[in-house]
Design a protein around this motif. Structure first.
Motif, mmCIF file in Angstrom:
data_model
loop_
_atom_site.group_PDB
_atom_site.id
_atom_site.type_symbol
_atom_site.label_atom_id
_atom_site.label_comp_id
_atom_site.label_asym_id
_atom_site.label_seq_id
_atom_site.Cartn_x
_atom_site.Cartn_y
_atom_site.Cartn_z
ATOM 1 N N ILE A 72 -2.442 -12.785 6.575
ATOM 2 C CA ILE A 72 -3.849 -12.397 6.626
ATOM 3 C C ILE A 72 -4.219 -11.652 5.348
ATOM 4 O O ILE A 72 -3.346 -11.199 4.608
ATOM 5 N N SER A 73 -5.513 -11.539 5.112
ATOM 6 C CA SER A 73 -6.009 -10.855 3.918
ATOM 7 C C SER A 73 -6.901 -9.694 4.352
ATOM 8 O O SER A 73 -7.877 -9.889 5.085
ATOM 9 N N ILE A 74 -6.544 -8.499 3.925
ATOM 10 C CA ILE A 74 -7.250 -7.278 4.341
ATOM 11 C C ILE A 74 -7.400 -6.397 3.089
ATOM 12 O O ILE A 74 -6.474 -6.316 2.290
ATOM 13 N N PRO A 75 -8.531 -5.701 2.936
ATOM 14 C CA PRO A 75 -8.682 -4.848 1.747
ATOM 15 C C PRO A 75 -7.851 -3.558 1.832
ATOM 16 O O PRO A 75 -7.689 -2.986 2.914
ATOM 17 N N VAL A 76 -7.343 -3.139 0.682
ATOM 18 C CA VAL A 76 -6.777 -1.791 0.559
ATOM 19 C C VAL A 76 -7.638 -1.006 -0.427
ATOM 20 O O VAL A 76 -8.295 -1.587 -1.294
ATOM 21 N N ALA A 77 -7.625 0.305 -0.279
ATOM 22 C CA ALA A 77 -8.350 1.192 -1.205
ATOM 23 C C ALA A 77 -7.665 2.550 -1.116
ATOM 24 O O ALA A 77 -8.019 3.383 -0.282
ATOM 25 N N HIS A 78 -6.636 2.737 -1.933
ATOM 26 C CA HIS A 78 -5.896 4.008 -1.819
ATOM 27 C C HIS A 78 -5.157 4.365 -3.101
ATOM 28 O O HIS A 78 -4.874 3.514 -3.934
ATOM 29 N N HIS A 79 -4.844 5.649 -3.178
ATOM 30 C CA HIS A 79 -4.049 6.184 -4.287
ATOM 31 C C HIS A 79 -2.666 6.610 -3.783
ATOM 32 O O HIS A 79 -1.711 6.663 -4.548
ATOM 33 N N ASP A 80 -2.605 6.953 -2.500
ATOM 34 C CA ASP A 80 -1.360 7.450 -1.913
ATOM 35 C C ASP A 80 -0.964 6.542 -0.745
ATOM 36 O O ASP A 80 -1.107 6.922 0.417
ATOM 37 N N GLY A 81 -0.472 5.355 -1.062
ATOM 38 C CA GLY A 81 -0.142 4.401 -0.002
ATOM 39 C C GLY A 81 1.291 3.957 -0.021
ATOM 40 O O GLY A 81 1.682 3.006 0.672
ATOM 41 N N ASN A 82 2.087 4.673 -0.799
ATOM 42 C CA ASN A 82 3.480 4.306 -1.055
ATOM 43 C C ASN A 82 4.341 4.840 0.087
ATOM 44 O O ASN A 82 4.718 6.013 0.099
ATOM 45 N N PHE A 83 4.629 3.966 1.059
ATOM 46 C CA PHE A 83 5.325 4.415 2.273
ATOM 47 C C PHE A 83 6.787 4.722 1.965
ATOM 48 O O PHE A 83 7.509 3.902 1.419
ATOM 49 N N PHE A 84 7.181 5.930 2.340
ATOM 50 C CA PHE A 84 8.564 6.346 2.125
ATOM 51 C C PHE A 84 9.165 6.868 3.421
ATOM 52 O O PHE A 84 8.536 7.625 4.153
ATOM 53 N N ALA A 85 10.401 6.456 3.690
ATOM 54 C CA ALA A 85 11.206 7.081 4.744
ATOM 55 C C ALA A 85 12.655 6.881 4.314
ATOM 56 O O ALA A 85 12.947 6.010 3.482
ATOM 57 N N ASP A 86 13.555 7.707 4.850
ATOM 58 C CA ASP A 86 14.954 7.537 4.456
ATOM 59 C C ASP A 86 15.506 6.249 5.079
ATOM 60 O O ASP A 86 14.904 5.670 5.990
ATOM 61 N N ASP A 99 17.974 5.486 7.018
ATOM 62 C CA ASP A 99 18.274 5.465 8.455
ATOM 63 C C ASP A 99 16.995 5.233 9.261
ATOM 64 O O ASP A 99 16.969 4.460 10.227
ATOM 65 N N THR A 100 15.932 5.934 8.861
ATOM 66 C CA THR A 100 14.651 5.784 9.556
ATOM 67 C C THR A 100 14.114 4.362 9.375
ATOM 68 O O THR A 100 13.638 3.740 10.338
ATOM 69 N N LEU A 101 14.221 3.851 8.151
ATOM 70 C CA LEU A 101 13.735 2.486 7.895
ATOM 71 C C LEU A 101 14.506 1.473 8.739
ATOM 72 O O LEU A 101 13.912 0.569 9.335
ATOM 73 N N ASP A 102 15.840 1.639 8.794
ATOM 74 C CA ASP A 102 16.646 0.721 9.604
ATOM 75 C C ASP A 102 16.227 0.782 11.066
ATOM 76 O O ASP A 102 16.129 -0.235 11.755
ATOM 77 N N ARG A 103 15.950 2.007 11.529
ATOM 78 C CA ARG A 103 15.597 2.179 12.939
ATOM 79 C C ARG A 103 14.247 1.528 13.233
ATOM 80 O O ARG A 103 14.114 0.788 14.217
ATOM 81 N N ILE A 104 13.247 1.794 12.389
ATOM 82 C CA ILE A 104 11.929 1.243 12.719
ATOM 83 C C ILE A 104 11.915 -0.282 12.556
ATOM 84 O O ILE A 104 11.246 -0.976 13.318
ATOM 85 N N GLU A 105 12.698 -0.781 11.627
ATOM 86 C CA GLU A 105 12.779 -2.245 11.502
ATOM 87 C C GLU A 105 13.515 -2.830 12.701
ATOM 88 O O GLU A 105 13.098 -3.836 13.273
ATOM 89 N N GLY A 106 14.605 -2.171 13.092
ATOM 90 C CA GLY A 106 15.413 -2.667 14.215
ATOM 91 C C GLY A 106 14.641 -2.667 15.526
ATOM 92 O O GLY A 106 14.857 -3.511 16.387
ATOM 93 N N ASP A 107 13.734 -1.694 15.661
ATOM 94 C CA ASP A 107 12.958 -1.577 16.895
ATOM 95 C C ASP A 107 11.666 -2.389 16.859
ATOM 96 O O ASP A 107 10.835 -2.269 17.759
ATOM 97 N N GLY A 108 11.475 -3.161 15.794
ATOM 98 C CA GLY A 108 10.266 -3.989 15.705
ATOM 99 C C GLY A 108 9.007 -3.178 15.503
ATOM 100 O O GLY A 108 7.923 -3.577 15.932
ATOM 101 N N ARG A 109 9.143 -2.033 14.861
ATOM 102 C CA ARG A 109 7.982 -1.151 14.710
ATOM 103 C C ARG A 109 7.220 -1.378 13.408
ATOM 104 O O ARG A 109 6.232 -0.697 13.157
ATOM 105 N N VAL A 110 7.665 -2.320 12.592
ATOM 106 C CA VAL A 110 6.871 -2.680 11.412
ATOM 107 C C VAL A 110 5.813 -3.681 11.876
ATOM 108 O O VAL A 110 6.137 -4.784 12.302
ATOM 109 N N ALA A 111 4.554 -3.256 11.839
ATOM 110 C CA ALA A 111 3.474 -4.137 12.307
ATOM 111 C C ALA A 111 3.067 -5.127 11.223
ATOM 112 O O ALA A 111 2.870 -6.312 11.494
ATOM 113 N N PHE A 112 2.930 -4.616 10.001
ATOM 114 C CA PHE A 112 2.492 -5.461 8.877
ATOM 115 C C PHE A 112 3.342 -5.153 7.642
ATOM 116 O O PHE A 112 3.718 -4.006 7.417
#
Lengths: 225, 77
Positions: free
Chosen positions: A139-153, A155-168
């Motif tokens: 899909i195509s959606i507009p962004v408009a931001h200066h602080d959109g650089n998602f960071f997590a450690d 372990d957290t990234l593995d967990r949220i990916e493993g749990d299907g919590r990445v929506a987009f």
């Protein structure tokens, strides 16, 4: 009874009206407008939206001051009760600062403010916010931001990916986000934060309508509940 | 009581601003700069006798985002 939504306005919010217009267009009911200093939310809400903007001038960190405003205590309680909460752009930043969502949104890797349409891939099409999309849909959606650089450690990234919590995910990583993450769900699936603006893609005059399905999903989930 | 809180990005967290400053220093001809990382100083003037626990809570709840930042508390007097 119609779809009872609330849109929160913080000092410096600037997408609150767009959000309200989008919700009313899809649901047929005008959302209640809530001010950051309100001590209480209206009763019986079906949906809460935290809009984009620059709450409190991005003082200290984007979203940090808003996360500590009076209304946020109520929103945390509502989220814990299972009320769907959508945070877009600055709203996403507020939700991470309030610890309703993992990670943090940092300065874009390229240092510049980005304002354009981006391609997103729908990763999880089973959440209350995304069931109207197909898994893997682009899909195509507009962004408009200066602080959109998602960071997590990691372990957290593995967990949220493993749990299907990445929506987009970004199809082209525009801001340096870890693992191209553009939108993330909480563990219960009733809180979604995303940097792209679905409310800016709900009318052909916007240049696209790929945001409509997000609001339709939330409304249908309620009707099915 | 004067207290200084120093907030810095955790090691391993990318600092685009620091990287840009590093490149700018190199561009000015300064050699031998290995890296630059940008943090924040917050000077507090607080009541004498404020507990260390309260100071820590201020840092954890607001002054630093411990997902990405470390903080250090220095008592100045």
């Amino acid at each position: 009874m119609g779809f009872r939504a609330a849109v929160v306005t913080f000092p410096g919010s600037n997408c609150d009206r767009d959000m309200a217009v989008a919700i009313e267009k899809v649901s047929g009911s005008a959302p209640v407008r809530v001010w950051h200093g309100d001590a209480q939310l209206p009763d019986g809400l079906d949906f809460i939206a935290l809009p984009g903007g620059f709450s409190y001038g991005d003082y200290l960190r984007s979203g940090a001051m808003a996360a500590n405003s009076p209304i946020m205590r109520e929103i945390v309680r509502a989220a814990e009760r299972g009320v769907p909460v959508l945070g877009v752009c600055n709203g996403f930043q507020v939700l991470t600062e309030a610890r309703l969502l993992p990670g943090a949104l940092m300065r874009n890797a390229g240092q510049t403010f980005i304002c354009r349409n981006v391609g997103l891939k729908v990763e999880n099409a089973q959440s209350i916010f995304t069931s109207g999309y197909e898994a893997g849909q682009e899909i195509s959606i507009p962004v408009a931001h200066h602080d959109g650089n998602f960071f997590a450690d990691n372990d957290t990234l593995d967990r949220i990916e493993g749990d299907g919590r990445v929506a987009f995910r970004y199809m082209e990583n525009c801001n340096g986000s870890q693992r191209d993450i553009a939108g993330v769900l909480n563990a219960s699936g009733n809180v979604l934060g995303m940097m792209p603006h679905p409310e800016r893609a709900v009318d052909a005059a916007h240049g696209g309508t790929d945001g409509l399905a997000l609001f339709e999903s939330a409304i249908r989930s309620l009707a099915d509940a | 009581m004067k207290v200084r809180v120093l907030v810095s990005l955790k090691p391993g967290v990318l600092d685009p601003q620091g990287r840009a400053v590093h490149h700018a220093l190199e561009g000015l001809g300064f050699s031998g700069v290995e890296s630059a990382r940008i943090g924040r100083t917050i000077d507090l003037d607080i009541a004498d006798g404020t507990s260390d626990e309260a100071l820590t809570e201020m840092c954890e709840k607001l002054l630093a985002n411990t997902v990405i930042e470390n903080y250090r508390i220095e008592k100045l007097d």
